[in-house]
Design an enzyme around this catalytic site. Sequence first.
Site, short mmCIF file in Angstrom:
data_model
loop_
_atom_site.label_atom_id
_atom_site.label_comp_id
_atom_site.label_asym_id
_atom_site.label_seq_id
_atom_site.Cartn_x
_atom_site.Cartn_y
_atom_site.Cartn_z
N ARG A 1 98.78 44.88 40.06
CA ARG A 1 99.99 45.34 40.75
C ARG A 1 99.79 45.24 42.26
O ARG A 1 99.53 46.24 42.94
CB ARG A 1 100.33 46.76 40.31
CG ARG A 1 100.81 46.80 38.88
CD ARG A 1 101.66 48.01 38.59
NE ARG A 1 102.51 47.79 37.45
CZ ARG A 1 103.39 48.68 37.00
NH1 ARG A 1 103.53 49.83 37.61
NH2 ARG A 1 104.13 48.40 35.94
N GLN B 1 104.16 40.14 42.63
CA GLN B 1 105.46 40.70 42.23
C GLN B 1 106.40 39.65 41.64
O GLN B 1 107.12 39.93 40.67
CB GLN B 1 106.13 41.39 43.42
CG GLN B 1 105.49 42.73 43.76
CD GLN B 1 106.15 43.41 44.94
OE1 GLN B 1 107.00 42.84 45.62
NE2 GLN B 1 105.74 44.65 45.21
N ASP C 1 105.62 39.15 37.95
CA ASP C 1 105.47 40.37 37.16
C ASP C 1 106.44 40.39 35.98
O ASP C 1 107.56 40.91 36.07
CB ASP C 1 105.69 41.58 38.07
CG ASP C 1 105.37 42.89 37.38
OD1 ASP C 1 105.10 42.88 36.17
OD2 ASP C 1 105.41 43.94 38.06
N SER D 1 107.72 43.97 34.77
CA SER D 1 108.82 44.57 35.52
C SER D 1 110.15 43.89 35.24
O SER D 1 111.17 44.55 35.02
CB SER D 1 108.52 44.52 37.02
OG SER D 1 107.45 45.38 37.33
N TYR E 1 100.15 53.00 36.65
CA TYR E 1 100.57 53.44 35.32
C TYR E 1 100.27 54.93 35.14
O TYR E 1 99.51 55.53 35.88
CB TYR E 1 99.83 52.64 34.23
CG TYR E 1 100.15 51.17 34.24
CD1 TYR E 1 101.34 50.70 33.73
CD2 TYR E 1 99.24 50.24 34.79
CE1 TYR E 1 101.64 49.34 33.73
CE2 TYR E 1 99.53 48.89 34.81
CZ TYR E 1 100.73 48.44 34.27
OH TYR E 1 101.02 47.10 34.29
#
Length: 384
Positions: free
Chosen positions: A144, A149, A152, A155, A250
């Site tokens: 992360r 991003q 990802d 997500s 998390y």
Amino acid sequence: MGISRRGYNFGIDGYILIIIYFMKIVSLSEDKNFEKRVAITPEIAKKYISNEFEVFLPKDYAAHLGFDDEEYKSQGVKILDNEKDIIDQSDIIVQLSLPSEKILSNLKENQNLIGVFNPYTNKEIISGLSKKKINVFSLELLPRITRAQSMDILSSQANLAGYKAVVEAFANFKKAIPMMMTAAGTIPAAKILVVGAGVAGLQAIATAKRMGGIVFATDVRMSSKEQVESLGGKFLTVEGAENLETSGGYAKETSDEFKKKQEDLLSETLKKIDIVICTALIPGKKAPVIIKESMIKNMQPGSVIYDLAAVQGGNTAVTKADEEVDLNGVKIMGEKNILNKLPASASNLYSKNIFNFVSNLYDKEKKNVNINLEDEIIKETLVK
């Protein structure tokens, strides 16, 4: 005359023969009984080809999503009938889930397999592939970090799952969601509780709020409070709670004392709640059971629980994946793959995530896959 790939011609008598090699990326059809998403859309196929890849796909690869073979061909994709021919052509294979044993047996040394392969439960299979010197990248292991991003997949897919869970729950709720004032009387707004305020939970909060519900949320991560409230939800927290968050963002497993306090808070809250959206998951582990059977029995008949954690056992004590459970008039539901209900949108996002990952893996100058273990993204996703 000697001919290189794509038809560049060079004389060979007294000259050096130049071969122009293009990396070949392929994707094979998933079992559509379980997985309707695809890893390469026509838009992304065009991007691969503009970056000097060759793309091979099987016949009717995404016809079920409205992408016919002609649309792929118009972007320069080569459509083949034989699955083995496609595998033989490949340098990189991109998938949603781990391919069948038959497909895996045909993979060769130095090929690269990219997807979401759940290495915790498929450890033995992936280990066997590694021994054959096949590089397996599982993208749910992405670190992360800011640079990752755009890759990802957790997500992008969780965002859609959170939205769809609310839509499914509302469709099964027998009352109106927003408050309605009429000459005949007032209908109160539905009260929604979102359990877990990660990506899926936050999208669920936003969707429920947009549709006129009164939204509450709970999470063991105190950092979620500000995000929940920014979306118009009310954050419920155990008195004296600590921030139970891993360095990777998390949720941690909670202590028995915290679980008891959380249980008491939920027991009282659920008596007044109409709809519950459960989203609490810990990667690679069984989902935490947060809502016990006794709590559900105290809920109002006609209430609905949609459990996004069903695929990992569920956040309720009675969740059964792909089954609808009725307990004292409360409906509990959850699917192994809710994204099969949004396969076109999910495929668009997933294929972009995969393209960004491949772009990071690909060395444009050398025109090959560069497994640079100093790159945190590559190091963390390469499964051995």
